[in-house]
Design a protein around this motif. Structure first.
Motif, PDB file in Angstrom:
ATOM      1  N   GLY A 106      -4.325 -70.989  48.128  1.00 33.76           N
ATOM      2  CA  GLY A 106      -5.725 -71.389  48.194  1.00 33.76           C
ATOM      3  C   GLY A 106      -6.363 -71.137  49.534  1.00 33.76           C
ATOM      4  O   GLY A 106      -7.533 -71.435  49.726  1.00 33.76           O
ATOM      5  N   GLY A 107      -5.616 -70.569  50.480  1.00 28.77           N
ATOM      6  CA  GLY A 107      -6.160 -70.231  51.788  1.00 28.77           C
ATOM      7  C   GLY A 107      -6.046 -68.737  52.037  1.00 28.77           C
ATOM      8  O   GLY A 107      -4.990 -68.154  51.789  1.00 28.77           O
ATOM      9  N   ILE A 108      -7.142 -68.122  52.496  1.00 26.73           N
ATOM     10  CA  ILE A 108      -7.158 -66.681  52.746  1.00 26.73           C
ATOM     11  C   ILE A 108      -7.848 -66.407  54.078  1.00 26.73           C
ATOM     12  O   ILE A 108      -8.968 -66.873  54.304  1.00 26.73           O
ATOM     13  CB  ILE A 108      -7.913 -65.927  51.635  1.00 26.73           C
ATOM     14  N   PRO A 109      -7.203 -65.626  54.957  1.00 27.32           N
ATOM     15  CA  PRO A 109      -7.896 -65.243  56.194  1.00 27.32           C
ATOM     16  C   PRO A 109      -8.986 -64.222  55.893  1.00 27.32           C
ATOM     17  O   PRO A 109      -8.886 -63.453  54.934  1.00 27.32           O
ATOM     18  CB  PRO A 109      -6.786 -64.638  57.054  1.00 27.32           C
ATOM     19  N   ILE A 110     -10.012 -64.238  56.693  1.00 26.58           N
ATOM     20  CA  ILE A 110     -11.105 -63.267  56.588  1.00 26.58           C
ATOM     21  C   ILE A 110     -10.853 -62.239  57.671  1.00 26.58           C
ATOM     22  O   ILE A 110     -10.945 -62.543  58.861  1.00 26.58           O
ATOM     23  CB  ILE A 110     -12.460 -63.966  56.773  1.00 26.58           C
ATOM     24  N   ILE A 111     -10.491 -61.030  57.256  1.00 24.49           N
ATOM     25  CA  ILE A 111     -10.092 -59.983  58.199  1.00 24.49           C
ATOM     26  C   ILE A 111     -10.979 -58.763  58.002  1.00 24.49           C
ATOM     27  O   ILE A 111     -11.216 -58.328  56.872  1.00 24.49           O
ATOM     28  CB  ILE A 111      -8.608 -59.597  58.000  1.00 24.49           C
ATOM     29  N   LYS A 112     -11.465 -58.216  59.100  1.00 17.74           N
ATOM     30  CA  LYS A 112     -12.239 -56.978  59.069  1.00 17.74           C
ATOM     31  C   LYS A 112     -11.792 -56.114  60.237  1.00 17.74           C
ATOM     32  O   LYS A 112     -11.724 -56.585  61.373  1.00 17.74           O
ATOM     33  CB  LYS A 112     -13.730 -57.275  59.165  1.00 17.74           C
ATOM     34  N   ASP A 113     -11.464 -54.859  59.939  1.00 18.90           N
ATOM     35  CA  ASP A 113     -11.013 -53.921  60.971  1.00 18.90           C
ATOM     36  C   ASP A 113      -9.855 -54.495  61.787  1.00 18.90           C
ATOM     37  O   ASP A 113      -9.856 -54.443  63.013  1.00 18.90           O
ATOM     38  CB  ASP A 113     -12.177 -53.538  61.895  1.00 18.90           C
TER      39      ASP A 113
END
Length: 139
Positions: A106-113
């Motif tokens: 239920g937890g997801i990191p928000i990752i970009k580049d």
């Protein structure tokens, strides 16, 4: 998404997660943290269980700490298996971080580049439902 996570981004993600929860017929809480592990937003649906905001915050915080989606630190995932093998490690981490570390979906990191911007955490349904709502929040 912008370089730094803003309140408007967190509100948009929470709304998408809550919309998914409505489709699934569940009541959830959603938490969004920034990259430094500071809470941006926590939102509890009407009639969601009283404990769900704290659980959602723990799931998001853990996603930031381990840079993994919840299924990888769930009971059946890699980190979850490590925690199962070393319960004292999970207990110690949980104490060190005021109960914020938890090995549940239920937890997801928000990752970009390859840069972590924050994380979203959801609680209120089954592990798979929480994960689906968190993923919907990122869509």
């Amino acid at each position: 998404m912008v370089a730094d996570l803003k309140l408007d981004d967190a509100k948009m993600m929470a709304n998408k997660a809550i919309q998914k929860a409505g489709e699934l017929g569940i009541k959830i809480s959603v938490a969004v943290y920034d990259a430094s592990g500071h809470l941006i937003l926590v939102e509890k649906m009407d009639d969601a269980a009283w404990i769900t905001p704290d659980l959602a915050m723990g799931k998001a915080f853990t996603a930031i700490a381990f840079r993994l989606i919840g299924e990888k630190h769930s009971d059946s995932g890699a980190v979850g298996r490590k925690f199962a093998e070393a319960q004292s490690l999970l207990f110690s981490l949980s104490l060190t971080y005021d109960g914020k570390i938890m090995g549940r979906q239920g937890g997801i990191p928000i990752i970009k580049d390859n840069r972590i911007l924050g994380a979203i955490g959801v609680s209120g349904g089954s592990p798979d439902q929480d994960e689906a709502c968190a993923k919907a929040g990122l869509a």
